[in-house]
Scaffold this motif. Sequence first.
Motif, PDB file in Angstrom:
ATOM      1  N   GLY A  74      39.473  51.261  31.996  1.00 14.29           N
ATOM      2  CA  GLY A  74      38.755  50.803  30.818  1.00 14.29           C
ATOM      3  C   GLY A  74      38.345  49.352  30.937  1.00 14.29           C
ATOM      4  N   ALA A  75      37.780  48.819  29.838  1.00 13.74           N
ATOM      5  CA  ALA A  75      37.283  47.438  29.865  1.00 13.74           C
ATOM      6  C   ALA A  75      38.405  46.456  30.161  1.00 13.74           C
ATOM      7  N   GLY A  76      39.570  46.651  29.515  1.00 11.60           N
ATOM      8  CA  GLY A  76      40.685  45.746  29.745  1.00 11.60           C
ATOM      9  C   GLY A  76      41.225  45.836  31.158  1.00 11.60           C
ATOM     10  N   GLY A  77      41.375  47.059  31.684  1.00 13.18           N
ATOM     11  CA  GLY A  77      41.876  47.228  33.035  1.00 13.18           C
ATOM     12  C   GLY A  77      40.931  46.669  34.084  1.00 13.18           C
ATOM     13  N   ARG A  78      39.628  46.886  33.901  1.00 13.11           N
ATOM     14  CA  ARG A  78      38.657  46.353  34.873  1.00 13.11           C
ATOM     15  C   ARG A  78      38.655  44.828  34.857  1.00 13.11           C
ATOM     16  N   GLU A  79      38.641  44.248  33.670  1.00 15.54           N
ATOM     17  CA  GLU A  79      38.616  42.790  33.576  1.00 15.54           C
ATOM     18  C   GLU A  79      39.865  42.176  34.197  1.00 15.54           C
ATOM     19  N   TYR A  80      41.034  42.726  33.861  1.00 14.11           N
ATOM     20  CA  TYR A  80      42.275  42.184  34.387  1.00 14.11           C
ATOM     21  C   TYR A  80      42.384  42.420  35.890  1.00 14.11           C
ATOM     22  N   GLY A  81      41.963  43.608  36.354  1.00 16.01           N
ATOM     23  CA  GLY A  81      42.018  43.900  37.777  1.00 16.01           C
ATOM     24  C   GLY A  81      41.157  42.958  38.600  1.00 16.01           C
ATOM     25  N   LEU A  82      39.942  42.683  38.133  1.00 12.75           N
ATOM     26  CA  LEU A  82      39.067  41.763  38.861  1.00 12.75           C
ATOM     27  C   LEU A  82      39.647  40.354  38.896  1.00 12.75           C
ATOM     28  N   ARG A  83      40.220  39.928  37.794  1.00  9.81           N
ATOM     29  CA  ARG A  83      40.764  38.573  37.738  1.00  9.81           C
ATOM     30  C   ARG A  83      42.001  38.445  38.639  1.00  9.81           C
ATOM     31  N   VAL A  84      42.865  39.454  38.612  1.00  9.14           N
ATOM     32  CA  VAL A  84      44.046  39.423  39.476  1.00  9.14           C
ATOM     33  C   VAL A  84      43.628  39.462  40.943  1.00  9.14           C
ATOM     34  N   ALA A  85      42.675  40.328  41.270  1.00 12.05           N
ATOM     35  CA  ALA A  85      42.228  40.423  42.662  1.00 12.05           C
ATOM     36  C   ALA A  85      41.668  39.096  43.148  1.00 12.05           C
ATOM     37  N   LEU A  86      40.865  38.453  42.315  1.00 14.11           N
ATOM     38  CA  LEU A  86      40.263  37.184  42.716  1.00 14.11           C
ATOM     39  C   LEU A  86      41.329  36.102  42.882  1.00 14.11           C
ATOM     40  N   CYS A  87      42.258  36.019  41.926  1.00  9.54           N
ATOM     41  CA  CYS A  87      43.316  35.009  42.014  1.00  9.54           C
ATOM     42  C   CYS A  87      44.239  35.267  43.202  1.00  9.54           C
ATOM     43  N   PHE A  88      44.663  36.506  43.365  1.00  7.55           N
ATOM     44  CA  PHE A  88      45.615  36.834  44.434  1.00  7.55           C
ATOM     45  C   PHE A  88      44.966  36.672  45.801  1.00  7.55           C
ATOM     46  N   GLY A  89      43.741  37.169  45.938  1.00  7.07           N
ATOM     47  CA  GLY A  89      43.065  37.046  47.222  1.00  7.07           C
ATOM     48  C   GLY A  89      42.753  35.603  47.580  1.00  7.07           C
ATOM     49  N   ALA A  90      42.244  34.835  46.611  1.00  9.51           N
ATOM     50  CA  ALA A  90      41.911  33.434  46.886  1.00  9.51           C
ATOM     51  C   ALA A  90      43.161  32.624  47.206  1.00  9.51           C
ATOM     52  N   SER A  91      44.240  32.865  46.470  1.00  5.21           N
ATOM     53  CA  SER A  91      45.472  32.109  46.730  1.00  5.21           C
ATOM     54  C   SER A  91      46.055  32.467  48.096  1.00  5.21           C
ATOM     55  N   ALA A  92      45.964  33.750  48.486  1.00  6.57           N
ATOM     56  CA  ALA A  92      46.450  34.136  49.811  1.00  6.57           C
ATOM     57  C   ALA A  92      45.610  33.492  50.911  1.00  6.57           C
ATOM     58  N   ALA A  93      44.295  33.423  50.708  1.00  8.17           N
ATOM     59  CA  ALA A  93      43.429  32.792  51.711  1.00  8.17           C
ATOM     60  C   ALA A  93      43.728  31.302  51.832  1.00  8.17           C
TER      61      ALA A  93
END
Length: 663
Positions: free
Chosen positions: A357-376
């Motif tokens: 849903g809208a909440g899951g998509r928004e949170y998933g994109l934000r977590v992916a961006l934060c987690f991926g960028a921080s790992a890089a």
Amino acid sequence: MNRSPVSRPALPAVPPWLAHAFRAQREPVPWNAVCRGALAAGPSLLAGMLLGRTALGVLAAIGAMLAGINDRPGGRRASVRRLGVPASAGAAGLLAGTYAGQGLTAVPLTLVLTALGLAAGGISAVGPVASAAGTQLLVAAAIGAGMPAADPGWQRALAFLAGAGWLLVLRLVLPTPGSLAGDFRFDGERAAVAGVYDAIAALVEAAGGAHATARRAALTAALDHAQDALAGPRLRGRPACAAERRLHARFAAALPLAEAATALCWAGEPVPARAAQGPRRLAAAVRADTGPGPLPAPHLPSGRLRAPEAPPVLPALRALDDALLGAAEAFDRGEGAHRGLTVRRRGPRRALRAAFGAGGREYGLRVALCFGASAAIAQALHHARWYGPHTHWYWLPATAVFLVKPDLGPLASRVLCRAAGTVLGALVFAGLAALLPRPAGLIALVAVCGALIPVATRHFAALTAVVTVLVLALIMAGGEPQASAGRIGETLLACALVLVVGHLPMPGERGGGVRDRLAAAGGAAHAYLLHVLGPPGHGDRAEERVLSGEPGGRAERRASFGESGDRAERWALRREAYRTLAEARTAISHAAAELPALARHTEGTDAVAEALERLVDTTTACAVHLDDTGRLTPRHLRRLREALAELERLERGGVRVPLPVAA
């Protein structure tokens, strides 16, 4: 000579995003959880050292630490899901992170971690247990990839599971200190059910007063807690022993009392003081696992055996008397017929809707961006030797995971608390590391921090400080040098990263999590209202009769469905309506305390929640009144129309939340 008072300039109001950072939960010290924490992480580390596998002992202690964060009050059986599911997800994340870190270079590893962040973020929108599982999945994946070790991945995952499993075993077998009445296996359930009766008494006492709304919210929280405590996994469909069946029956007996108390709150008229005595005595009986003894005499029915000058008795007060009598009978019987709990049934389809849903998509994109960028960034700093002599780079992505979680509070509050807690914890550990003997002092420090975690969960900064000390002690126990300064730098970098990502525009409408919860609350209110106004399958004519004040709809329902089955379904729908409203209220409160750039995306949602609460309260009052008289008063009809009209006005004003019914 009189002096005129000196006028002082008014102090500026503290902005919500800053005020939230200073709020802390006020609860009694959970001494049982403190004891479990002391016996979990420290002994796990000690066992690994004694076996000559210190690295695995460190991972076991980390598993126990993360399980301790999820070790909250409640039933023992419910703790199996609350602790076990996140621990299993953490073990899977550690396994995946270990093999990915050993076999992939920096760029593919970053892509894998980003994909994990996207999946874990979407899953976190399903519910609290799923959110904890998503968090442990990502934290453990970062540890597995960023903490190189000679042990194979499957051994590391088993060590992690062993630490969390040890805490779960302690949760299942240790009695609660001071709560040994009856069967100690159900002390958490007894405390939760007794809390429901106490909350009912408090609401009855507050009827007609300024604190009635807050007491009604407290009753909802108590019912949610008891429902979760009793709804743990089991091999059989029914409670297996007499003690558990007795608790289920006593919880079921509290539902009509809660309904009547809510109707009294809606009526807005004070009630006799002795009306709250019955629920108080029932609460004491649940705690002591005994009978309730003599209860207050019921109030006289209106029109019968009543002096002419005496005021009439409210239908809600008569409903309270009837419910109190039914509860007394259930207590005297010792155990009642098992009806099944009014639990939330979230099937796979509903969970997928929440995740995508809208909440899951928004949170998933934000977590992916934060987690991926921080790992890089962490890997780039690692290859640049910014970390110094040690090779661990997991702290930055693991910190970003906690910072990006909306259920831990508003973003600005999380960042401030995380930064302050990390600085405090690192400074405290730097001082202790110079004084404590090794390794005995480090093991003792880990045990002390494990005991402090259940208390520190009241405030995110305190929890961060305790976890920082514990993790730094584990790193040093594993043979690494003191790393306080590096942890402070990495935490501040993660705070800056999450603040930037949190304010980036995302596809779709912002505030999707809040709107999803409000939509769920609106749907639950819709189902509850339709059930009260008319039976399913009888069309709109039954609703029209009730809304017009005509009798007959209620009698029709009793003939069609039977009184007990009708009420059980009604109580289940009422529980879902209030529970989804409480979840929406929490999400709205967190969103309102964000920085203005984020808070503006959920403006007006608090008004929708208030209107839905008024509608559900009025629906409850209508149900109680229909049980008593078979028809609604003009006041009930007016309040129903006002609540529906307010929801329609809000929708016309641009707040896009599905309405329960057309006004």
